[in-house]
Design a protein around this motif. Structure first.
Motif, PDB file in Angstrom:
ATOM      1  N   ILE A   1      27.200  61.894  24.283  1.00  0.00           N
ATOM      2  CA  ILE A   1      26.834  63.309  24.187  1.00  0.00           C
ATOM      3  C   ILE A   1      26.567  63.677  22.723  1.00  0.00           C
ATOM      4  CG2 ILE A   1      27.719  65.658  24.422  1.00  0.00           C
ATOM      5  CD1 ILE A   1      29.166  64.687  26.953  1.00  0.00           C
ATOM      6  N   PHE A   2      27.436  63.267  21.824  1.00  0.00           N
ATOM      7  CA  PHE A   2      27.283  63.546  20.397  1.00  0.00           C
ATOM      8  C   PHE A   2      25.989  62.939  19.871  1.00  0.00           C
ATOM      9  CE2 PHE A   2      28.080  62.378  15.950  1.00  0.00           C
ATOM     10  CZ  PHE A   2      28.462  63.602  15.427  1.00  0.00           C
ATOM     11  N   PHE A   3      25.740  61.682  20.190  1.00  0.00           N
ATOM     12  CA  PHE A   3      24.554  60.986  19.707  1.00  0.00           C
ATOM     13  C   PHE A   3      23.279  61.602  20.278  1.00  0.00           C
ATOM     14  CE2 PHE A   3      21.460  57.483  19.938  1.00  0.00           C
ATOM     15  CZ  PHE A   3      21.393  57.171  18.594  1.00  0.00           C
ATOM     16  N   SER A   4      23.271  61.908  21.571  1.00  0.00           N
ATOM     17  CA  SER A   4      22.067  62.471  22.185  1.00  0.00           C
ATOM     18  C   SER A   4      21.768  63.875  21.651  1.00  0.00           C
ATOM     19  CB  SER A   4      22.184  62.489  23.700  1.00  0.00           C
ATOM     20  OG  SER A   4      23.242  63.323  24.106  1.00  0.00           O
ATOM     21  N   PHE A   5      22.798  64.653  21.344  1.00  0.00           N
ATOM     22  CA  PHE A   5      22.580  65.977  20.770  1.00  0.00           C
ATOM     23  C   PHE A   5      21.856  65.866  19.435  1.00  0.00           C
ATOM     24  CE2 PHE A   5      24.022  69.267  17.807  1.00  0.00           C
ATOM     25  CZ  PHE A   5      23.529  70.396  18.450  1.00  0.00           C
ATOM     26  N   PHE A   6      22.321  64.985  18.567  1.00  0.00           N
ATOM     27  CA  PHE A   6      21.709  64.870  17.251  1.00  0.00           C
ATOM     28  C   PHE A   6      20.349  64.185  17.296  1.00  0.00           C
ATOM     29  CE2 PHE A   6      25.952  65.950  15.784  1.00  0.00           C
ATOM     30  CZ  PHE A   6      25.622  66.919  14.855  1.00  0.00           C
ATOM     31  N   VAL A   7      20.129  63.297  18.233  1.00  0.00           N
ATOM     32  CA  VAL A   7      18.795  62.722  18.394  1.00  0.00           C
ATOM     33  C   VAL A   7      17.830  63.804  18.870  1.00  0.00           C
ATOM     34  CG1 VAL A   7      17.423  61.133  19.801  1.00  0.00           C
ATOM     35  CG2 VAL A   7      19.514  60.342  18.723  1.00  0.00           C
ATOM     36  N   GLY A   8      18.269  64.635  19.818  1.00  0.00           N
ATOM     37  CA  GLY A   8      17.444  65.745  20.289  1.00  0.00           C
ATOM     38  C   GLY A   8      17.152  66.748  19.190  1.00  0.00           C
ATOM     39  N   LEU A   9      18.150  67.051  18.392  1.00  0.00           N
ATOM     40  CA  LEU A   9      17.960  67.973  17.274  1.00  0.00           C
ATOM     41  C   LEU A   9      17.000  67.388  16.236  1.00  0.00           C
ATOM     42  CD1 LEU A   9      18.947  70.715  16.175  1.00  0.00           C
ATOM     43  CD2 LEU A   9      20.693  69.462  14.930  1.00  0.00           C
ATOM     44  N   PHE A  10      17.141  66.115  15.953  1.00  0.00           N
ATOM     45  CA  PHE A  10      16.246  65.427  15.020  1.00  0.00           C
ATOM     46  C   PHE A  10      14.809  65.482  15.532  1.00  0.00           C
ATOM     47  CE2 PHE A  10      14.274  61.527  13.349  1.00  0.00           C
ATOM     48  CZ  PHE A  10      14.514  61.696  12.001  1.00  0.00           C
ATOM     49  N   PHE A  11      14.630  65.230  16.821  1.00  0.00           N
ATOM     50  CA  PHE A  11      13.296  65.275  17.430  1.00  0.00           C
ATOM     51  C   PHE A  11      12.719  66.685  17.356  1.00  0.00           C
ATOM     52  CE2 PHE A  11      10.604  65.901  21.200  1.00  0.00           C
ATOM     53  CZ  PHE A  11       9.623  64.961  20.917  1.00  0.00           C
ATOM     54  N   TRP A  12      13.543  67.705  17.641  1.00  0.00           N
ATOM     55  CA  TRP A  12      13.073  69.085  17.617  1.00  0.00           C
ATOM     56  C   TRP A  12      12.652  69.494  16.207  1.00  0.00           C
ATOM     57  CZ3 TRP A  12      14.905  73.499  15.142  1.00  0.00           C
ATOM     58  CH2 TRP A  12      14.272  74.680  15.517  1.00  0.00           C
ATOM     59  N   VAL A  13      13.414  69.086  15.206  1.00  0.00           N
ATOM     60  CA  VAL A  13      13.107  69.464  13.823  1.00  0.00           C
ATOM     61  C   VAL A  13      11.762  68.891  13.396  1.00  0.00           C
ATOM     62  CG1 VAL A  13      13.786  69.045  11.421  1.00  0.00           C
ATOM     63  CG2 VAL A  13      15.472  69.865  13.064  1.00  0.00           C
ATOM     64  N   PHE A  14      11.485  67.658  13.767  1.00  0.00           N
ATOM     65  CA  PHE A  14      10.243  67.040  13.323  1.00  0.00           C
ATOM     66  C   PHE A  14       9.046  67.407  14.176  1.00  0.00           C
ATOM     67  CE2 PHE A  14      13.095  64.332  10.898  1.00  0.00           C
ATOM     68  CZ  PHE A  14      12.450  64.392   9.675  1.00  0.00           C
ATOM     69  N   THR A  15       9.262  68.009  15.336  1.00  0.00           N
ATOM     70  CA  THR A  15       8.126  68.434  16.156  1.00  0.00           C
ATOM     71  C   THR A  15       7.922  69.941  16.132  1.00  0.00           C
ATOM     72  OG1 THR A  15       9.496  68.534  18.139  1.00  0.00           O
ATOM     73  CG2 THR A  15       8.330  66.469  17.713  1.00  0.00           C
ATOM     74  N   ALA A  16       8.802  70.668  15.468  1.00  0.00           N
ATOM     75  CA  ALA A  16       8.659  72.126  15.407  1.00  0.00           C
ATOM     76  C   ALA A  16       7.433  72.485  14.570  1.00  0.00           C
ATOM     77  CB  ALA A  16       9.913  72.751  14.806  1.00  0.00           C
ATOM     78  N   LYS A  17       6.791  73.561  14.956  1.00  0.00           N
ATOM     79  CA  LYS A  17       5.607  74.006  14.226  1.00  0.00           C
ATOM     80  C   LYS A  17       6.022  74.655  12.913  1.00  0.00           C
ATOM     81  CE  LYS A  17       2.957  74.508  18.255  1.00  0.00           C
ATOM     82  NZ  LYS A  17       2.132  74.833  19.163  1.00  0.00           N
TER      83      LYS A  17
END
Length: 61
Positions: free
Chosen positions: A25-41
């Motif tokens: 859960i911890f790892f997937s949260f930060f991977v998701g956050l990392f993905f969101w940061v780099f794909t945000a407009k």
């Protein structure tokens, strides 16, 4: 106290899965956050980053 907790934890069957689930859960949260940061407009990030400054301008007037 620690001996009691260790003995109590050893007596629970299937408890070894909980640290693994927590790590996933911890790892997937930060991977998701990392993905969101780099794909945000960039427009959205700039708009949100200026919100505190815009709010202060309205309060002064």
């Amino acid at each position: 106290m620690l001996k009691f907790v260790k003995h109590y934890m050893d007596s629970i069957s299937g408890i070894e899965i909980y640290p693994i689930i927590s790590l996933l859960i911890f790892f997937s949260f930060f991977v998701g956050l990392f993905f969101w940061v780099f794909t945000a407009k960039k427009d959205y990030i700039e708009k949100v980053s200026n919100l505190p400054l815009d709010n202060q301008k309205e309060n002064i007037l």
